[in-house]
Scaffold this motif. Structure first.
Motif, PDB file in Angstrom:
ATOM      1  N   UNK A   1       1.265  49.305  63.250  1.00  0.00           N
ATOM      2  CA  UNK A   1       0.528  50.024  62.285  1.00  0.00           C
ATOM      3  C   UNK A   1       1.025  51.566  62.484  1.00  0.00           C
ATOM      4  N   UNK A   2       1.692  52.005  61.533  1.00  0.00           N
ATOM      5  CA  UNK A   2       2.275  53.434  61.430  1.00  0.00           C
ATOM      6  C   UNK A   2       0.952  54.092  60.794  1.00  0.00           C
ATOM      7  N   UNK A   3       0.443  55.391  61.478  1.00  0.00           N
ATOM      8  CA  UNK A   3      -0.753  55.801  60.586  1.00  0.00           C
ATOM      9  C   UNK A   3      -1.966  55.349  60.809  1.00  0.00           C
ATOM     10  N   UNK A   4      -2.466  54.884  62.246  1.00  0.00           N
ATOM     11  CA  UNK A   4      -3.449  53.784  62.479  1.00  0.00           C
ATOM     12  C   UNK A   4      -4.811  54.464  62.598  1.00  0.00           C
ATOM     13  N   UNK A   5      -4.736  55.693  62.423  1.00  0.00           N
ATOM     14  CA  UNK A   5      -6.133  56.439  62.809  1.00  0.00           C
ATOM     15  C   UNK A   5      -6.979  56.569  61.575  1.00  0.00           C
ATOM     16  N   UNK A   6      -6.380  56.291  60.432  1.00  0.00           N
ATOM     17  CA  UNK A   6      -7.194  56.387  59.383  1.00  0.00           C
ATOM     18  C   UNK A   6      -7.938  55.031  58.970  1.00  0.00           C
ATOM     19  N   UNK A   7      -8.701  54.982  57.855  1.00  0.00           N
ATOM     20  CA  UNK A   7      -9.395  53.747  57.615  1.00  0.00           C
ATOM     21  C   UNK A   7      -8.882  52.472  57.375  1.00  0.00           C
ATOM     22  N   UNK A   8      -7.483  52.694  56.594  1.00  0.00           N
ATOM     23  CA  UNK A   8      -6.754  51.489  56.706  1.00  0.00           C
ATOM     24  C   UNK A   8      -6.005  50.921  57.720  1.00  0.00           C
ATOM     25  N   UNK A   9      -5.555  51.813  58.474  1.00  0.00           N
ATOM     26  CA  UNK A   9      -4.894  51.675  59.801  1.00  0.00           C
ATOM     27  C   UNK A   9      -5.890  50.775  60.740  1.00  0.00           C
ATOM     28  N   UNK A  10      -6.975  51.475  60.914  1.00  0.00           N
ATOM     29  CA  UNK A  10      -8.109  50.924  61.746  1.00  0.00           C
ATOM     30  C   UNK A  10      -8.550  49.460  61.383  1.00  0.00           C
TER      31      UNK A  10
ATOM     32  N   UNK B   1      -0.167  44.183  68.987  1.00  0.00           N
ATOM     33  CA  UNK B   1      -0.387  45.396  67.997  1.00  0.00           C
ATOM     34  C   UNK B   1      -0.049  46.567  68.456  1.00  0.00           C
ATOM     35  N   UNK B   2       0.899  47.199  67.881  1.00  0.00           N
ATOM     36  CA  UNK B   2       1.238  48.572  68.512  1.00  0.00           C
ATOM     37  C   UNK B   2       0.593  49.704  67.394  1.00  0.00           C
ATOM     38  N   UNK B   3       0.548  50.737  67.737  1.00  0.00           N
ATOM     39  CA  UNK B   3       0.113  51.672  66.794  1.00  0.00           C
ATOM     40  C   UNK B   3       0.705  53.053  66.866  1.00  0.00           C
ATOM     41  N   UNK B   4       1.036  54.030  65.812  1.00  0.00           N
ATOM     42  CA  UNK B   4       1.359  55.262  65.810  1.00  0.00           C
ATOM     43  C   UNK B   4       0.039  56.235  65.864  1.00  0.00           C
ATOM     44  N   UNK B   5       0.043  57.290  66.520  1.00  0.00           N
ATOM     45  CA  UNK B   5      -1.049  58.280  66.553  1.00  0.00           C
ATOM     46  C   UNK B   5      -0.809  59.431  67.094  1.00  0.00           C
ATOM     47  N   UNK B   6      -1.366  60.576  66.887  1.00  0.00           N
ATOM     48  CA  UNK B   6      -1.246  61.950  67.299  1.00  0.00           C
ATOM     49  C   UNK B   6      -1.760  62.338  68.711  1.00  0.00           C
ATOM     50  N   UNK B   7      -2.608  61.513  69.182  1.00  0.00           N
ATOM     51  CA  UNK B   7      -3.130  61.814  70.548  1.00  0.00           C
ATOM     52  C   UNK B   7      -3.487  60.493  71.232  1.00  0.00           C
ATOM     53  N   UNK B   8      -3.553  61.190  72.732  1.00  0.00           N
ATOM     54  CA  UNK B   8      -3.732  60.103  73.713  1.00  0.00           C
ATOM     55  C   UNK B   8      -5.290  59.498  73.338  1.00  0.00           C
ATOM     56  N   UNK B   9      -6.190  60.484  72.984  1.00  0.00           N
ATOM     57  CA  UNK B   9      -7.565  60.005  72.892  1.00  0.00           C
ATOM     58  C   UNK B   9      -7.865  59.010  71.719  1.00  0.00           C
ATOM     59  N   UNK B  10      -7.018  59.376  70.624  1.00  0.00           N
ATOM     60  CA  UNK B  10      -6.994  58.446  69.478  1.00  0.00           C
ATOM     61  C   UNK B  10      -6.226  56.968  69.961  1.00  0.00           C
ATOM     62  N   UNK B  11      -5.401  57.136  70.864  1.00  0.00           N
ATOM     63  CA  UNK B  11      -4.771  56.097  71.377  1.00  0.00           C
ATOM     64  C   UNK B  11      -5.789  55.289  72.121  1.00  0.00           C
ATOM     65  N   UNK B  12      -6.556  55.670  72.809  1.00  0.00           N
ATOM     66  CA  UNK B  12      -7.510  54.891  73.811  1.00  0.00           C
ATOM     67  C   UNK B  12      -8.548  54.393  72.473  1.00  0.00           C
ATOM     68  N   UNK B  13      -9.040  55.069  71.637  1.00  0.00           N
ATOM     69  CA  UNK B  13      -9.855  54.431  70.529  1.00  0.00           C
ATOM     70  C   UNK B  13      -9.313  52.992  69.940  1.00  0.00           C
ATOM     71  N   UNK B  14      -8.084  53.431  69.727  1.00  0.00           N
ATOM     72  CA  UNK B  14      -7.388  52.247  68.824  1.00  0.00           C
ATOM     73  C   UNK B  14      -7.151  51.175  69.913  1.00  0.00           C
ATOM     74  N   UNK B  15      -7.124  51.173  71.170  1.00  0.00           N
ATOM     75  CA  UNK B  15      -6.795  50.180  72.212  1.00  0.00           C
ATOM     76  C   UNK B  15      -8.480  49.515  72.254  1.00  0.00           C
TER      77      UNK B  15
END
Ligand SMILES: NC(=O)c1ccc[n+]([C@@H]2O[C@H](COP(=O)([O-])OP(=O)(O)OC[C@H]3O[C@@H](n4cnc5c(N)ncnc54)[C@H](OP(=O)(O)O)[C@@H]3O)[C@@H](O)[C@H]2O)c1
Length: 320
Positions: free
Chosen positions: A146-155, A169-183
């Motif tokens: 999912x490219x651009x996973x931190x928005x409503x559609x990506x989540x 399920x892999x994601x692209x995001x701009x910060x480690x903190x967002x990565x943790x939330x997506x995990x």
């Protein structure tokens, strides 16, 4: 009634609270007293004036995704909607208001415990995620990026891919903190915005971003892989996009766009109702970044412009 209109095209400060006459529902329409209003990226684009050529003029009331209570119906509409709490899609305007007109064909009843705030967080985004994965012919056991996973559609795409039996399920995001939330929401690999840090190829890529970087992700598709663009938060792909796609000819991959406008009202309503029920069972999580009063729409847009929103920012007309 109180509404928020684009007084002057440009930055968030061009939005203003205005008093407007109460709208009246016409044929096939209902009037809704809003509780919650979703704030979306398209609202910011309209506010900027970039869509002036498409008929969006100063004075336009932003907003489309709302939830609240039906207070009146127009001709040809079943009167039993009156008094019902619903999710609705008003279109590309009129939503940032205490009273909103919406077509009856968009209405989804709010059953069970789902709040109006959660409904406008899950509804449109969840539908795009669902139909985007379907358009990509995603099947259980396949891997998804999912490219651009931190928005409503990506989540929502991350959660629905996990729920649909994705092998990864892999994601692209701009910060480690967002990565943790997506995990926490089920992502198994976190990549940076350029796709660095990934391990292998993917069967499906759902792309919310597009922009100049889109073709570099072709190399991340497995043979017979499918990429579906569901958004373009970074703008159009580059002019040689087609040539770069063709250069990967021998990998038999597919590229498609997906727009919710191609889905029937009945299909969309069914999927959104199912998502609300799934949320009630705790199977999908609405991620609400922040809830602000309607009259703080400027602040909501400033937060979006600063790129600090993870999930959905929601306006409410209910006093806290
Ligand atoms: N297909 C449809 O039917 C449909 C329906 C509604 C909306 N849309 C489209 O969907 C998009 C909005 O979706 P959304 O609300 O989920 O997205 P969003 O929250 O606006 O953006 C998603 C994420 O993309 C990343 N991002 C932002 N700018 C970027 C850039 N320049 N380069 C790389 N990454 C960037 C950000 O995460 P990080 O900072 O973590 O990287 C951001 O959280 C819009 O393009 C809208 O037009 C499509």
């Amino acid at each position: 009634m109180k509404a928020v209109a684009v007084q002057v095209f440009g930055g968030p400060e061009g939005l203003a609270v205005v008093d407007l006459p109460d709208p009246r529902p016409g044929r096939g329409q209902v009037l809704i007293a809003t509780e919650a209003i979703g704030v979306g990226g398209v609202d910011a684009v309209i506010r900027s004036g970039a869509l002036a050529a498409y008929g969006f003029v100063e004075g336009h009331v932003l907003g489309g995704e709302i939830a609240g209570t039906v207070t009146a119906v127009g001709s040809g509409v079943d009167g039993s909607w009156v008094g019902m709490r619903v999710w609705a899609f008003a279109g590309v305007g009129g939503g940032y208001a205490e009273l909103v007109i919406a077509p009856d064909v968009t209405l989804v009843p709010l059953l069970g415990d789902i709040s109006a705030i959660d409904a406008v967080t899950l509804g449109s985004s969840g539908a795009v995620a669902h139909f985007g994965l379907r358009h990509a012919r995603f099947a259980p056991g396949e891997s998804v990026l999912v490219r651009g996973a931190a928005g409503g559609i990506g989540i929502m795409t991350v959660q629905l891919a996990v729920r649909g039996g994705a092998s990864a399920v892999a994601v692209t995001t701009s910060s480690a903190e967002r990565g943790d939330r997506l995990r926490e929401l089920g992502a198994t690999q976190v990549l940076d915005r350029a796709g660095g840090g990934g391990e292998a190829g993917y069967d499906v890529i759902i792309d919310v971003v597009a922009g100049a970087g889109l073709p570099s992700f072709f190399a991340k598709l497995n043979p017979n892989g499918r990429m579906v663009a569901v958004g373009a938060v970074a703008g159009d792909p580059p002019a040689d996009f087609g040539a770069q796609l063709f250069a990967a000819f021998q990998r038999s991959m597919s590229f498609a766009t997906f727009s919710g406008a191609t889905v029937s009202d009945a299909d969309r309503r069914g999927v959104i109702a199912e998502l609300f029920a799934a949320a009630g069972r705790g199977e999908v999580r609405p991620v609400v970044h922040e809830v602000l009063p309607l009259d703080q729409a400027v602040l909501a847009h400033q937060k979006m412009a600063a790129g600090e929103v993870f999930g959905r920012i929601v306006l409410t007309t209910i006093a806290s």
